[in-house]
Design an enzyme around this catalytic site. Structure first.
Site, PDB file in Angstrom:
ATOM      1  N   LYS A 179     123.720  29.491 109.334  1.00 33.37           N
ATOM      2  CA  LYS A 179     123.170  30.307 108.252  1.00 33.37           C
ATOM      3  C   LYS A 179     122.289  31.443 108.773  1.00 33.37           C
ATOM      4  O   LYS A 179     122.378  32.575 108.327  1.00 33.37           O
ATOM      5  CB  LYS A 179     122.277  29.479 107.303  1.00 33.37           C
ATOM      6  CG  LYS A 179     122.852  28.199 106.795  1.00 33.37           C
ATOM      7  CD  LYS A 179     121.865  27.496 105.854  1.00 33.37           C
ATOM      8  CE  LYS A 179     120.616  26.959 106.508  1.00 33.37           C
ATOM      9  NZ  LYS A 179     120.812  25.795 107.376  1.00 33.37           N
ATOM     10  N   ARG A 213     117.407  14.881 111.135  1.00 34.54           N
ATOM     11  CA  ARG A 213     117.519  16.092 110.312  1.00 34.54           C
ATOM     12  C   ARG A 213     118.755  16.035 109.427  1.00 34.54           C
ATOM     13  O   ARG A 213     118.734  16.474 108.281  1.00 34.54           O
ATOM     14  CB  ARG A 213     117.565  17.336 111.200  1.00 34.54           C
ATOM     15  CG  ARG A 213     116.236  17.585 111.888  1.00 34.54           C
ATOM     16  CD  ARG A 213     116.361  18.648 112.946  1.00 34.54           C
ATOM     17  NE  ARG A 213     116.535  19.978 112.417  1.00 34.54           N
ATOM     18  CZ  ARG A 213     117.019  20.996 113.116  1.00 34.54           C
ATOM     19  NH1 ARG A 213     117.391  20.830 114.371  1.00 34.54           N
ATOM     20  NH2 ARG A 213     117.134  22.191 112.568  1.00 34.54           N
ATOM     21  N   ARG A 227     121.873  24.674 121.433  1.00 29.98           N
ATOM     22  CA  ARG A 227     121.115  25.872 121.046  1.00 29.98           C
ATOM     23  C   ARG A 227     119.879  26.032 121.932  1.00 29.98           C
ATOM     24  O   ARG A 227     119.187  25.068 122.229  1.00 29.98           O
ATOM     25  CB  ARG A 227     120.701  25.726 119.582  1.00 29.98           C
ATOM     26  CG  ARG A 227     120.029  26.932 118.999  1.00 29.98           C
ATOM     27  CD  ARG A 227     120.129  26.960 117.502  1.00 29.98           C
ATOM     28  NE  ARG A 227     119.324  25.927 116.852  1.00 29.98           N
ATOM     29  CZ  ARG A 227     119.208  25.825 115.539  1.00 29.98           C
ATOM     30  NH1 ARG A 227     119.848  26.666 114.741  1.00 29.98           N
ATOM     31  NH2 ARG A 227     118.475  24.871 115.007  1.00 29.98           N
ATOM     32  N   ARG A 253     115.348  23.577  99.935  1.00 32.34           N
ATOM     33  CA  ARG A 253     115.916  22.413 100.611  1.00 32.34           C
ATOM     34  C   ARG A 253     115.788  21.152  99.765  1.00 32.34           C
ATOM     35  O   ARG A 253     116.220  20.088 100.200  1.00 32.34           O
ATOM     36  CB  ARG A 253     115.174  22.190 101.925  1.00 32.34           C
ATOM     37  CG  ARG A 253     115.912  22.670 103.183  1.00 32.34           C
ATOM     38  CD  ARG A 253     114.990  22.457 104.349  1.00 32.34           C
ATOM     39  NE  ARG A 253     115.628  22.352 105.621  1.00 32.34           N
ATOM     40  CZ  ARG A 253     115.722  23.342 106.500  1.00 32.34           C
ATOM     41  NH1 ARG A 253     115.305  24.548 106.188  1.00 32.34           N
ATOM     42  NH2 ARG A 253     116.240  23.114 107.687  1.00 32.34           N
ATOM     43  N   ARG A 281     114.561  23.851 121.169  1.00 33.74           N
ATOM     44  CA  ARG A 281     113.591  23.471 120.129  1.00 33.74           C
ATOM     45  C   ARG A 281     113.414  21.966 120.153  1.00 33.74           C
ATOM     46  O   ARG A 281     114.374  21.227 120.334  1.00 33.74           O
ATOM     47  CB  ARG A 281     114.128  23.903 118.750  1.00 33.74           C
ATOM     48  CG  ARG A 281     113.843  25.338 118.412  1.00 33.74           C
ATOM     49  CD  ARG A 281     114.628  25.833 117.220  1.00 33.74           C
ATOM     50  NE  ARG A 281     114.616  24.958 116.056  1.00 33.74           N
ATOM     51  CZ  ARG A 281     115.168  25.288 114.881  1.00 33.74           C
ATOM     52  NH1 ARG A 281     115.752  26.451 114.727  1.00 33.74           N
ATOM     53  NH2 ARG A 281     115.137  24.450 113.868  1.00 33.74           N
TER      54      ARG A 281
HETATM   55  P1  AMP Z   1     115.261  25.417 110.160  1.00 33.62           P
HETATM   56  O1  AMP Z   1     114.952  26.415 111.210  1.00 33.62           O
HETATM   57  O2  AMP Z   1     115.652  26.042 108.838  1.00 33.62           O
HETATM   58  O3  AMP Z   1     116.245  24.366 110.601  1.00 33.62           O
HETATM   59  O4  AMP Z   1     113.882  24.635 109.843  1.00 33.62           O
HETATM   60  C1  AMP Z   1     113.217  23.915 110.842  1.00 33.62           C
HETATM   61  C2  AMP Z   1     112.292  22.883 110.216  1.00 33.62           C
HETATM   62  O5  AMP Z   1     111.322  23.546 109.401  1.00 33.62           O
HETATM   63  C3  AMP Z   1     112.970  21.897 109.274  1.00 33.62           C
HETATM   64  O6  AMP Z   1     113.566  20.809 109.967  1.00 33.62           O
HETATM   65  C4  AMP Z   1     111.792  21.459 108.404  1.00 33.62           C
HETATM   66  O7  AMP Z   1     110.942  20.569 109.100  1.00 33.62           O
HETATM   67  C5  AMP Z   1     111.032  22.765 108.240  1.00 33.62           C
HETATM   68  N1  AMP Z   1     111.514  23.506 107.061  1.00 33.62           N
HETATM   69  C6  AMP Z   1     112.190  24.700 107.039  1.00 33.62           C
HETATM   70  N2  AMP Z   1     112.461  25.073 105.791  1.00 33.62           N
HETATM   71  C7  AMP Z   1     111.970  24.110 104.977  1.00 33.62           C
HETATM   72  C8  AMP Z   1     111.963  23.893 103.578  1.00 33.62           C
HETATM   73  N3  AMP Z   1     112.548  24.781 102.726  1.00 33.62           N
HETATM   74  N4  AMP Z   1     111.363  22.781 103.095  1.00 33.62           N
HETATM   75  C9  AMP Z   1     110.765  21.898 103.911  1.00 33.62           C
HETATM   76  N5  AMP Z   1     110.754  22.006 105.251  1.00 33.62           N
HETATM   77  C10 AMP Z   1     111.343  23.109 105.795  1.00 33.62           C
END
Ligand code: AMP
Length: 218
Positions: free
Chosen positions: A13, A171, A127, A88, A160
């Protein structure tokens, strides 16, 4: 164009949102990027978020909703945006529609990226991102010219914490339980488009642009 890019972690995404931003000029709002910046800057929000992120869990709704509300109020977002990684949860989706409706707006479309579990795990575990400029690479699919070094700024590439194998499972479970219900939620509102996210970045982008053009994007 007020868009949401929906999908499990690792479906691509964020990469696709960057491309759409470059071509169509709509800002990308990634809650993951905003949270990682808060962690790097050691703000109180970042310190609170870090423990959830490292475990592969979700940061509390109230925290991310406030972040998104502030971003959407910026002039840059007035004519549209791409939300990447938000909402989310169903409560986040409800809040988003409330925030938009204050100005008489609503989401135009939710793009649901579909990729097999096997490919997701391969994408996440390989990644790597630059410690300095946050550019993203992949050990197999988008390797840097020099191993473990950023092509753009020469910074060190790191994995990461939440892309480590043990956290990926957590996740994906969180995605299945808390985020996947948004597919039916937006389907019921008749604003969901499925997108085949398999294959290389360029092919996925071509498919995405076809969908966006069909929605009138230019
Ligand atoms: P991402 O880079 O989008 O995979 O986000 C990394 C981490 O940030 C996720 O695994 C969550 O811990 C946190 N996170 C990102 N977006 C959200 C969201 N909309 N709601 C809650 N936690 C989030």
């Amino acid at each position: 164009m007020r868009l949401v890019f929906l999908g499990a972690p690792g479906v691509g995404k964020g990469t696709q949102a960057d491309r759409v931003t470059a071509q169509f000029g709509r800002p990308k709002i990634s809650t993951g990027d905003l949270l990682r910046a808060a962690v790097r800057n050691q703000t109180s929000l970042g310190l609170e978020a870090k423990k959830h992120m490292d475990e592969g869990g979700l940061v509390p709704d109230a925290v991310v909703i406030n972040m998104v509300r502030a971003k959407l109020a910026e002039p840059l977002c007035r004519n549209g945006f791409i939300l990447d990684g938000f909402p989310r949860t169903v409560p986040q989706a409800e809040e988003l529609s409330g925030i938009l409706s204050v100005n008489g707006h609503a989401l135009d479309r939710v793009i649901n990226f579909r990729v097999s579990r096997q490919d997701i795990v391969a994408r996440l575990s390989g990644r790597r991102s630059c410690q300095k400029c946050q550019s993203v690479f992949h050990v197999n699919f988008a390797p840097p010219k020099v191993s473990e070094q950023c092509d753009r700024c020469g910074g060190a590439l790191v994995q990461r914490n939440d892309d480590k194998t043990e956290t990926i499972e957590a996740r994906l479970k969180v995605y299945d339980e808390q985020t996947a219900p948004l597919i039916a939620y937006y389907q019921a509102k008749q604003i969901l488009s499925d997108l085949d996210g398999s294959g290389d970045v360029g092919h996925v982008y071509d498919r995405l642009v076809t969908v966006l053009r069909g929605l009138g994007a230019q």
